[in-house]
Enzyme design. Structure first.
Site, short mmCIF file in Angstrom:
data_model
loop_
_atom_site.label_atom_id
_atom_site.label_comp_id
_atom_site.label_asym_id
_atom_site.label_seq_id
_atom_site.Cartn_x
_atom_site.Cartn_y
_atom_site.Cartn_z
N HIS B 410 39.42 39.33 33.85
CA HIS B 410 39.50 41.00 33.58
C HIS B 410 40.13 41.15 32.42
O HIS B 410 41.69 40.62 32.11
CB HIS B 410 40.69 40.97 34.83
N CYS B 478 38.41 46.67 38.83
CA CYS B 478 37.46 46.96 39.85
C CYS B 478 36.95 45.77 40.02
O CYS B 478 36.56 44.93 39.60
CB CYS B 478 35.75 47.60 40.16
N ASP B 479 37.68 44.50 41.18
CA ASP B 479 37.66 43.43 40.55
C ASP B 479 36.06 42.22 40.78
O ASP B 479 35.76 42.11 40.06
CB ASP B 479 38.55 42.40 41.83
N PRO B 480 35.38 42.84 41.45
CA PRO B 480 33.83 42.86 42.08
C PRO B 480 32.79 43.04 40.30
O PRO B 480 32.09 42.51 41.27
CB PRO B 480 33.50 42.55 43.49
#
Lengths: 793, 793
Positions: B410, B478-480
């Site tokens: 990320h 937003c990780d996903p």
């Protein structure tokens, strides 16, 4: 005196096995499989189903996020364990029960679970209502076929509701749902297998992540939200069944369930039309739609008793015994044969079977489908290293990886090659295979099968210490014996003598192949292993098990725990290591220390604490798995060795204990249906006699192949050779007659054995073939031969 | 009109919160923690307990082999979910019920679950019998303390049995057992955490693998085999309770349970002596023996209301508001403060918190324990790469590894540094920290904190494309959102403007630190980010979310799904990107597209299918988690941004929706106790209005810190500066008065706010301190200041 109580178990003439109680042996189960999947059916309605995509996956899961793991022994069931339940209600009489048994657990007037080759059927009767439930697997698809009929045995018309409830469970924290699709007449539960890395998206892309339940008839109502079904009533008395109809609620990021409800009115004596259900996994609704067009036809075939191709093929290979012990006969004819086939066809539903499992499962398959074995040998040897070392697992799929125990280095995998080759050649006489050129995992340069196996034997020799004992690294046949040699110098006595046996067998094969110099070489290697073993590993009355990195011998009379291990004794016998006196000592010691009413423990006394010079096996629960259970694979080696040493009566005694017997006490103790040989029965009889004998309920086991081999080759003495068959039966002395019919090299052979006081030595007759002493030759493809063996009393 | 129905929830004056039904909001829960563990208590008796060794582990598990995973949202409960149940029986009247509620699920005359800071208490009344059950956690040990008393409210003597049943569950396939140890007066359940690799043996060697249940009084009978307890009766009516006593069976490689039984005779009106129980994990029986010697003393302290050191310390830091909305006041004073402390102290029970979580949890802690934050800043920056990049997770233990989502790259972690620093300096004025020398993860060469953070900002600039937009790689906040930029060129509009904001804050800090050239540099960087964002990311009425690897913009008016995202709008406001007209458009668009009765959705409409140019977020269930839920962390950013932009009334409206309200309909919908802000409430209001608002029940969330900050710094306008305090309150226009008391830089400060029609502009008075417009200075350590703020109406 015989008890007047009805039996718990019985066999029908067709070999199907019936269980008459859902509570007597609550963990009892049977299993079905096809090319894509396997399902284990517990008697009470729980089902463990797995399919390959390519790794094992589930479409019906438990209520929480489950670990991805291998199959566990003594799997505990609980109320929300995945199941296929049929709730049956008569509202007028406030009657509610569930078939087969869970989750209502209402004591039923009659209960029968009937396990057949390709179906499982329950008949359950309660309050004048009978439920007849049958399940099959589809062919080459991830689908369970279910049929349910209700019969009104009363004198009055009955208004009933039938509510199939099929667990879907907690599928995913990413996305799970469920709804009724009217066009498909199915509950559809799409999900997304959870993942986090982008590469997994592409790997998972093809997943059949949608669970469905299709029905032949539109339901009166339905429910896809599990919580909404169960409510405060609980699974045993669901709130949704207190209403006139199911609430027809979708699962909106909630645990899904597939529940359908049917209102039925049955006149006195009337039987309902079968409700047909298909439960399985698909990629999406388009796929369900497409597949559904075949399901009615398939049901017709299944209900008419047409067998699936897998079962038809299995039964095409003839195998039939006629034994004085009918109980054993049914287990052998129908179930052992089937279990060996299952292993050979599915490789235990893994994409990376342990090399030793892969080779031994193939060993069993030699007797059933040897052409398949030829390919297995090719697959395995093509993954061998140029050094001769065999990998820890055989990869069966392009995406497969070595997982779990296959990431731990074991040094025994090479020894199983000659045992497989011996069996394969006995069944096929296909010595040409030895000249087939195959690559290595780390080299495209091809080498003959013969060279591959010779290299494997040489590698075994290379992996010895200066005493000539085999280095164990982090395990041998006993996987969790992982700390004997992890520092690099610990040795395995068993592996040393197993290497001797492997070299001895390989020498024999090479001799038959006419390779004289190599024959001598491997006979000499065998002698060296044998010598080292005898010199370093005999301890008072038996052979010890190993010597640790730090020089600590174990499996010796001086040990308080793990004093004696079965495997070194078995392979010592096979490799002709002990002298006459030692053989006596071994047999006496095994009987004294390892024998139990439920079979032979693989070690005793079981370990009750960690022994850092031995490893993980000592941390396992005493009497479970490798820590002193009746581990049937090990027991089978010993039985085979006894037969090979001519102790047929003794071997037979141990052999029968591998199977649940016809004695109710024994059945209850083992708690297992007599439809497979389990990997273990609980041991540690010395500590926990009240628990010993309990089955692991695991039907993945190397014992199936060996027991099958023992029955054919040892008990009946039916061994293929270069000319045809050599017959050297070792029937129990008390047997008067028996017979074996089996497919062999394209012919069908029946051997009828009988004792006759009039003969002083064995006499063999076989019309239309040549008999020379014990040898029969000149068999023709496609013919049926009747052999008569007359034995002295 | 007010309903006459009793309330579902209420607050007591001490802040404790009571729930009066076990069925109205079945997933409702509260939680306790100490330095070693955390436990979440469901209202019905289920408990999810985890402890650190160093990774999270459990001593009370479910009935099957559970996956090791992070905490899941909307965790479903089921009958065999781990619980602490108290069966209560009166055999004479055939009465059986269980407290708190599971597993008997008997409708009780009275039910109360009372959640306090350091205890949870249930009062349950049924058939004249009251059960009073209280639980606490021990300090610095893996132990739940439980007390249970029964009260006979009837007019007759009653003979009762009390049977505590504490789930132990399926601990291990290697070794699990359970037995009663008379010398310890405990059920003891040793197990071996399953493993296969030898290195794990040494890693697991110190594990506290033994679950125990100690009791203050010897039981009349006991049971350690779960199956033997439940029998055919089921957990709701266990077979063992049909007998005169529990069967006293050990679990012999079976699922263990800790069940004890007590026979009690209570006169009319009599209350039983408290039964004291300690349930937890230990390495072995020696440890239990040693620890048990303190337990009675600890119980006395707990029962006397002595607070645990953790709670005492928390309460030593003063924080108290007086708000017109008492319901909100209780949540803020007692529970939000507590939740922020929990995050700061436990790091969410992980050894590798995501960097952004670690920094933002520290941000909240600035207001409570800033010395701890100083260490967190040091820990985080010492793991920075020399390039300026921050790692995906901060390792907090020598054996910790980056797990789960921290293995996915990320690019946003740097932006949180200036937000944390700003808050830390506001609370502490500790500008000296900027000159502290710290190493990097990949270099021992030390650099000042100032240089570390400057490098982080420069790295953000370095990670832009030629348009000046921030590359997203496999995710930002937003990780996903993992497939926007996984090929290397996709950009995040949000990250671009968050980088502008970070540089802007950093410029401000440097300016205060008197660093003029760097100030200019980072102000220029901020301007560049802002310019690129404005140039490329405005789309009709709002800012878009990103542009994929293949140049596809998303979060635009042209999108059918994911048309508008909240975060780009929030950070645009914070970074002063939009002009006046755009601000209006943004506020209108957010209200129109994202607002629901339960808060602000983080995107809308939720995705209902995979979008390969966006990624995994689009596969999540619509309305759950990042796919369009009311994701409170994102809502908090927007609320903060509205306050920063001067829209206090609007901000307050959204702020109150983060909390379960005092309206029963709202409470039932959210289904959550008002004792924490959850990470999300279900969104996708447009698709599933009947499910929207439902709480995830997860109390690990970045929103806690931001909401706490918003209340102190925005609502009350209490912001520390280099001289002291700057007071710029933005009270809702309808508030007439309120107050805040809090510890600040060693002083205690009370601010009383009131509106007065007589004043035309805000007036501030503070005896003993210097007031200069909005600024208050000259505060002395250890003093208490009373500030009066008079606001125009």
């Amino acid at each position: 005196m015989t008890s007047s109580k009805p039996p718990i178990l019985s066999f029908a003439n067709d070999g199907s096995c019936s269980l008459f109680s859902p509570t007597a042996m609550p963990a009892a189960s049977s299993f079905l499989w096809n090319s894509r999947m396997m399902a284990q059916y517990n008697c009470r309605g729980y089902v463990t189903a797995q399919f390959m995509q390519p790794e094992p996956a589930k479409y019906s899961k438990g209520p929480g996020l489950e670990a991805t793991t291998f199959m566990q022994p003594e799997q505990p069931y609980f109320s929300h364990y995945p199941g296929r339940f049929f709730y049956i209600q008569e509202r007028a009489t406030n009657t509610l029960f569930s078939a087969p048994y869970e989750p209502c657990r209402v004591a039923q007037a009659e209960f029968e679970m009937r396990s057949a080759s390709n179906s499982i059927q329950w008949r359950v009767k309660h309050q004048g209502i009978e439920a007849l439930i049958t399940t099959w697997l589809g062919d080459d698809e991830v689908a369970e076929y279910w049929s349910c009929q209700l019969i009104n045995h009363s004198q009055q018309q009955k208004s009933l509701t039938l509510t199939p409830y099929f667990s879907v469970g907690y599928l995913s924290w990413m996305n799970q749902q469920g709804y009724f699709d009217r066009t498909l007449n199915s509950i559809v539960c799409p999900a997304v297998t959870p993942y986090q890395k982008v590469e997994q998206y592409f790997a998972n892309h093809h997943f059949a992540d949608t669970t469905f339940l299709w029905a032949s008839t539109p339901p009166d109502s339905w429910q896809a939200s599990q919580q909404g079904f169960e409510g405060e009533g609980g699974l045993h008395r669901p709130s949704a069944l207190e209403q006139d109809a199911l609430p027809c609620e979708a699962a909106i990021y909630q645990t899904p369930v597939a529940a359908l409800q049917y209102q039925l009115t049955l006149a006195a004596g009337e039987t309902s039309e079968p409700l047909l259900l298909v439960f399985g996994a698909a990629k999406n609704t388009q796929e369900i739609h497409k597949r559904a067009s075949n399901w009615r036809t398939t049901f017709l075939e299944l209900i008419n008793g047409d067998l699936s191709p897998a079962i038809t093929k299995m039964q095409a290979h003839q195998f039939k015994t006629d034994l004085p012990d009918q109980w054993l006969q049914r287990q052998v004819n129908h179930w052992l044969h089937r279990q060996v086939t299952y292993h050979g066809e599915t490789n235990r539903l893994t994409t990376d079977p342990q090399t030793r499992n892969y080779l031994q499962d193939a060993l069993g398959m030699c007797f059933i489908e040897p052409t398949r074995v030829r390919q297995s040998i090719i697959t395995a040897l093509s993954q061998q290293h140029q050094s001769g070392e065999m990998p820890d697992g055989i990869l069966l799929h392009p995406d497969a990886e070595l997982k779990y125990i296959n990431q731990v280095p074991h040094t025994d995998h090479c020894v199983w090659l000659p045992m497989l080759l011996e069996t394969y050649l006995q069944e096929t006489n296909d010595f040409e295979l030895l000249q087939l050129q195959l690559p290595y995992a780390d080299s495209e340069q091809a080498d003959t099968v013969q060279s591959h196996i010779s290299k494997a034997m040489d590698w075994l020799k290379h992996k010895t210490d200066k005493r000539g004992l085999s280095l164990i690294e982090q395990g041998d046949w006993c996987d969790p014996m992982n700390m004997v040699g992890y520092k690099g110098s610990g040795v395995s006595a068993w592996l040393t003598i197993a290497s001797a046996y492997a070299c001895q067998l390989w020498g024999n094969i090479l001799k038959q192949a006419g390779e004289s110099a190599p024959t001598t070489h491997y006979q000499e290697l065998a002698a060296e292993f044998r010598h080292s073993f005898n010199h370093h590993c005999w301890d008072q009355d038996w052979y010890l098990r190993g010597i640790s990195d730090d020089g600590i011998a174990f499996g010796t009379a001086a040990d308080q725990q793990g004093r004696i291990f079965l495997n070194p004794q078995s392979f010592a016998l096979l490799a002709n290591a002990p002298n006459e006196q030692q053989i006596e000592q071994i047999r006496r010691s095994v009987r004294h220390h390892l024998n139990t009413p439920f079979g032979l423990q693989m070690l005793a006394p079981a370990f009750t604490q960690m022994h850092e010079h031995i490893g993980r096996v000592t941390q396992k629960f005493p009497g479970s798995a490798e820590n002193g259970s009746v581990y049937n694979h090990a027991a089978a080696f010993y039985i085979y060795a006894l037969y090979q040493s001519g102790f047929g009566d003794e071997a037979y005694q141990y052999l029968t204990r591998l199977f649940p017997s016809d004695c109710p006490d024994d059945q209850l103790r083992r708690g297992q249906l007599p439809v497979f040989v389990p990997n273990y029965y609980r041991g540690a009889h010395e500590y926990h006699p009240e628990h010993s004998g309990r089955s692991s309920q695991l039907f993945n086991t190397g014992s199936a192949a060996w027991v099958y081999r023992i029955i054919i080759q040892c008990l009946f003495g039916f061994v293929g050779d270069q000319q045809g068959i050599k017959l050297t039966p070792q029937l129990p002395s008390h047997w008067q007659r028996c017979s074996l019919t089996r497919s062999f090299r394209g012919a069908t052979v029946t051997v009828n054995y009988c004792r006759d006081a009039a003969v002083s030595q064995t006499q063999i007759h076989c019309p239309h073939a040549k008999v020379d002493g014990q040898h029969i030759s000149g068999l023709q493809d496609g013919q049926h031969y009747d052999i008569t063996v007359t034995l002295p009393t």
